[in-house]
Enzyme design. Structure first.
Site, PDB file in Angstrom:
ATOM      1  N   GLU A 251      -3.867 -41.697  18.807  1.00  0.00           N
ATOM      2  CA  GLU A 251      -3.866 -40.428  18.081  1.00  0.00           C
ATOM      3  C   GLU A 251      -4.916 -40.444  16.983  1.00  0.00           C
ATOM      4  OE1 GLU A 251      -0.390 -39.523  15.715  1.00  0.00           O
ATOM      5  OE2 GLU A 251      -1.225 -37.596  15.086  1.00  0.00           O
TER       6      GLU A 251
ATOM      7  N   ASP B  10      -2.538 -50.158   1.954  1.00  0.00           N
ATOM      8  CA  ASP B  10      -3.229 -49.176   1.122  1.00  0.00           C
ATOM      9  C   ASP B  10      -2.975 -49.555  -0.325  1.00  0.00           C
ATOM     10  OD1 ASP B  10      -3.027 -45.503   0.883  1.00  0.00           O
ATOM     11  OD2 ASP B  10      -4.054 -46.987  -0.343  1.00  0.00           O
TER      12      ASP B  10
ATOM     13  N   ASP C 190      -3.917 -48.495  -4.184  1.00  0.00           N
ATOM     14  CA  ASP C 190      -4.445 -47.347  -4.904  1.00  0.00           C
ATOM     15  C   ASP C 190      -4.407 -47.624  -6.401  1.00  0.00           C
ATOM     16  OD1 ASP C 190      -4.573 -44.841  -6.250  1.00  0.00           O
ATOM     17  OD2 ASP C 190      -3.979 -43.833  -4.402  1.00  0.00           O
TER      18      ASP C 190
END
Lengths: 450, 452
Positions: free
Chosen positions: B70, B138, B140
């Site tokens: 996807e 991830d 941040d």
């Protein structure tokens, strides 16, 4: 397994003391025992569930499981204890296979039960059980142990375990096999392999048990829906349906609509009837005009449970969020997930409001305000929050005492009782329960005075 | 970025004029993107990566593999297209060039082509479900806002960027040494953080539960404004992973970069935050007293933050106070200021979509370039090529006309070459080897047993 109405005629197979429930054995069960055995086992599972939500430590759990098992799973005929064990498990499989939520609960409780019963077994019995599972483990050779000895010692000391000796057996398994040991940093991992001590082997076995039972439940559900339910609609089906609702307790997914709340009153209702966890989220939302995902879920589903309709919910969240991110961004980024919670988007799952157990075991991080304040707040912050609710002095001390002993739900119950001036014998298990009980009391007070 | 006196911005892409000194340029717009996707975005490399060797001619190749991945596109007008899938490199490239997405996300490989998902059930036998997905992380900078004073929110600077460097080092070493992964790609997220893609077959096949376990293994920082202690390192001794992270990475970073870069002890407000974490009030008071006095005499040559840190360490580790809570206090402080803070949710779910490398960040115009973990201390987020600067380079003819390849005329060329040689080639080589050996194994098995 054959269910008969007539006299019991148990032909026990030779089974070990801790069955693995791989397949339903060839036994005959009386219809009365079908239900009774299941209820007894359910008491054990329910007891485990309660203990978990009170944050009990592993040593306490061990004793608890032992006591619960002894109290409920006896049988006058010693040879039939095993059968009761097996039969009750399989009956409950029928009861708890029917929805995702039920399967999840049953899987967790049975796995927990298995885990502690496994720990009681002798080392030899444990090794035998490991053999039954066909696990991809290898005992670590002495030569290899020499190289990693120091690190293994470090790990043992870091989790307050005795240092490994020359006799301690270690197993080398791919780390994928022991997720909970990896999770808690309770093993030394090197190049993808975890070094598991004999006393940690429980984890390996439990993971396998869990995985097998999970698959079995899905199969059982299929069989139930396709054949059994219809065949048994006059005999077993009513018993099975009754068993599931009587013990889980209401999940508040279908609110009764008697106390439909409107946005106008929400501030006042929040102040009078929300449990502390939801008050905090509500206040932060009013203050910051924003909540992170965890908070949106916990508060949003709670509001759904108190029968805040979707349109009102959208208006409510929009009124707050648009003050921070603007109406357009709200529509784009947040409205979708609110509709999703109400089962109007995506795969249309109608999510159920979180129970205390779920909330207590959540892990709020930076910028989060969800979770259970009795667990996740510092003592100082909790006292302040209680003070704002009107709980201080001796009562506050009692609440803090419960918190220190990790009885978070009891702490919340005490708070409830203090604020409403009446006792709550069942104890608080669900934020929506707190709300509806609170509303009931306030309503009856209103009726009295009018 | 040069700021203009008249605030004029030169926007026409057709006559995209080379950067003049003192003019304002828009760092990002849709027309620039078209040129970027047309000439610079490494379509072929992305396809090869996502194919994991299945685009070859070996009989073991699964030609449906790429088509089951996807992708999702975010278009210019905030339209979000999920479940995009492509059967080959050309389809992927054409779609990107045609739609010009502002952001491209990569999702999992599903059991069937996502375009056909409605024909399949959600549960039972014939299911539409993720079957492979890289292990991703991830990190941040906004999650560190409570421990950085130089910037907050969306900004990053060279004073707080070392936090990312420390995070990369800690996680990268653990992924390789502890978990045995080899094919790891670190990428700048374009504004204020980094992403990590672990692409080994073993990683791609992890279940959600196993991903959660790894994320928890890495989790140290717990807590927020409501709780008090955010880092709690229990036990008489640290787990080898934490111990190594401390001695090999964090302590040095803290003492050499963060202490002075963030001026952690320079004001009462700042040092109070640290004193608060010391469970022994008498020690905290002693230090507080010392520092309140010495504020006036700032004749010392050495950095005041370094001095005060030494004083704190000395008191806590002097051995006079052997209380349980104190033993770990120094480490806890270092960990709370430097240990990686991961977004747990990103790593735990196979179906989580993550931005693709080499996308351009719409707010900064910076390209999401790979970061070499071996040299991550040298990475400078403020020096990353922007969409605008790249187009300037293209137009001005760059490094000489003898370089045919347009990409190599720009500063992006270096990043793509690094991606190819350090990550993609070793990965594809390993995929090929795995494919061949598992194929040979199966061949052997079927020879051994008579299957009808």
């Amino acid at each position: 397994m054959e269910i008969v109405r007539s006299q019991s005629k148990i032909t026990a197979d030779a089974v070990p003391t801790l069955p693995l429930y791989r397949s339903a054995p060839a036994l005959e069960v009386r219809l009365e025992d079908f239900e009774l055995f299941a209820i007894d086992r359910l008491r054990v599972l329910r007891g485990i569930s309660d203990a978990l939500s009170r944050g009990k430590k592993p040593e306490e759990m061990e004793k608890l499981v032992k006591d619960l098992w002894k109290a409920n799973m006896r049988h006058q005929n010693a040879s039939e204890v095993i059968n009761k064990d097996i039969i009750s498990h399989f009956v409950l499989r029928l009861v708890y296979c029917r929805t995702e939520e039920l399967r999840k609960w049953f899987l967790s409780m049975e796995t927990m039960l298995f885990r502690y019963r496994f720990r009681f077994e002798s080392l030899d019995a444990q090794r035998a059980l490991m053999g039954e599972f066909d696990l991809p483990y290898k005992a670590v050779s002495n030569a290899e142990l020499e190289n990693v000895k120091e690190k293994l010692g470090q790990v043992a000391r870091s989790i307050s375990q005795p240092l490994p000796t020359a006799d301690t057996t270690f197993f080398k398994v791919p780390f994928e096999e022991v997720p909970d040991l990896v999770s808690g940093r309770r093993v030394f991992i090197l190049k993808g392999y975890a070094y598991v001590a004999m006393n940690q082997v429980v984890s390996l076995v439990v993971t396998q048990f869990r995985s097998l039972l999970s698959k079995a439940l899905v199969l059982t559900n299929r069989k139930w829906t396709s054949t059994i339910r219809e065949q048994e609609k006059d005999r077993l089906a009513p018993i099975v349906e009754a068993l599931s609702t009587s013990y889980i307790g209401p999940d508040y997914s279908q609110p009764k609509g008697c106390a439909e709340i409107s946005i106008r009153d929400i501030d006042q209702i929040a102040n009078s009837s929300f449990p502390l966890c939801m008050r905090h989220l509500f206040e932060k939302l009013r203050e910051d005009h924003h909540l992170k995902h965890g908070g949106r879920m916990q508060l949003g589903l709670f509001l759904k449970g108190v029968d805040l309709k979707l349109d009102d919910a959208l208006a409510f969240w929009k009124a707050e969020f648009s003050q921070k991110v603007g109406a357009e961004r709200f529509e784009k980024e947040y409205a979708y997930s609110i509709r999703h919670n109400y089962g109007k988007e995506g795969k249309r799952t109608d999510y159920t409001p979180y129970s205390c157990q779920k909330i207590i075991s959540s892990t709020p991080g930076v910028g989060d305000h969800h979770g259970c304040p009795y667990r996740h707040f510092s003592e100082e912050n909790l006292r302040t929050a209680l003070g704002k609710m009107g709980v201080s002095g001796r009562t506050a001390e009692e609440v803090m005492d419960k918190v220190r002993n990790r009885h978070y739900q009891l702490a919340c119950t005490l708070t409830f009782e203090a604020i409403h001036g009446s006792s709550c014998d069942a104890g608080i298990n669900h934020p929506n329960q707190y709300f509806s009980d609170s509303q009931k009391i306030l309503q009856s007070k209103k009726n009295e005075t009018s | 970025m040069a700021k203009g006196e008249n605030g004029r911005d030169n926007m026409q892409i057709d006559g995209h004029e080379p950067r003049q000194a003192n003019a304002v340029y828009e760092e990002f717009n849709a027309n620039y993107l078209k040129a970027y996707y047309g000439k610079l975005f490494p379509h072929a490399e992305m396809f090869k990566w996502m194919s994991y060797g299945n685009d070859g001619k070996h009989p073991a190749c699964d030609h449906s593999y790429f088509g089951r991945r996807e992708f999702s596109f975010t278009l210019d007008n905030d339209i979000y297209l999920r479940f995009q899938s492509f059967n080959n490199a050309t389809e992927l490239e054409n779609s990107i060039k045609e739609k010009c997405p502002v952001k491209i996300d990569i999702g999992p490989v599903y059991s069937v082509d996502p375009a056909k998902r409605h024909a399949y059930a959600q549960s039972g036998d014939n299911v539409f479900t993720p079957v492979e997905r890289e292990l991703v992380f991830d990190i941040d900078m906004t999650d560190y806002d409570d421990v950085r004073y130089c910037c907050s929110g969306a900004d990053v600077c060279l004073d707080c960027w070392p936090l990312m460097t420390a995070a990369i080092k800690v996680i990268d070493i653990a992924l390789r040494d502890d978990f045995g992964f080899n094919h790891i790609l670190w990428v700048y997220s374009g504004r204020r953080g980094v992403h990590c893609w672990v692409c080994d077959g073993r990683a791609r096949r992890l279940t959600n539960e196993q991903r959660a376990a790894i994320a928890d293994y890495f989790r140290v920082y717990k807590g927020n404004d409501n709780s008090q202690k955010k880092v709690s390192l229990m036990g008489p001794v640290l787990h080898p992973f934490l111990a190594r992270s401390y001695t090999e990475v964090l302590r040095a970073f803290f003492e050499e970069k963060i202490l002075s870069g963030q001026k952690l002890f320079a004001t009462a407000e700042r040092f109070e935050k640290i004193l608060e974490t010391i469970p022994d009030e008498s020690i905290a008071s002693e230090l507080r007293g010392k520092w309140m006095e010495s504020r006036r005499s700032s004749i010392a040559k050495e950095d005041i933050n370094v001095i005060r840190w030494e004083q704190l360490k000395h008191l806590l580790q002097s051995g006079k106070h052997k209380a349980q809570g104190l033993r770990r206090c120094v480490e806890e402080i270092v960990f709370s200021y430097t240990y990686p803070r991961l977004d747990m949710e990103v790593s735990k779910h196979m179906n989580h979509l993550l931005k693709a490398p080499f996308c351009v960040h719409p707010k900064t115009g910076r390209v999401c370039v790979p970061i070499d973990p071996e040299h991550c201390e040298e990475f400078d987020p403020t020096g990353v090529p922007t969409l605008s600067s790249l187009l300037d380079e293209l137009n001005s003819g760059g490094q000489g006309a003898e370089i045919d390849n347009e990409l190599d005329r720009t500063s992006l060329g270096k990043s793509v070459r690094f991606f190819r040689s350090s990550f993609l080639q070793p990965l594809l080589k390993s995929c090929k080897e795995d494919m061949e050996s598992s194929y040979n194994r199966k061949l052997q098995q079927s020879k051994n047993s008579l299957n009808w």
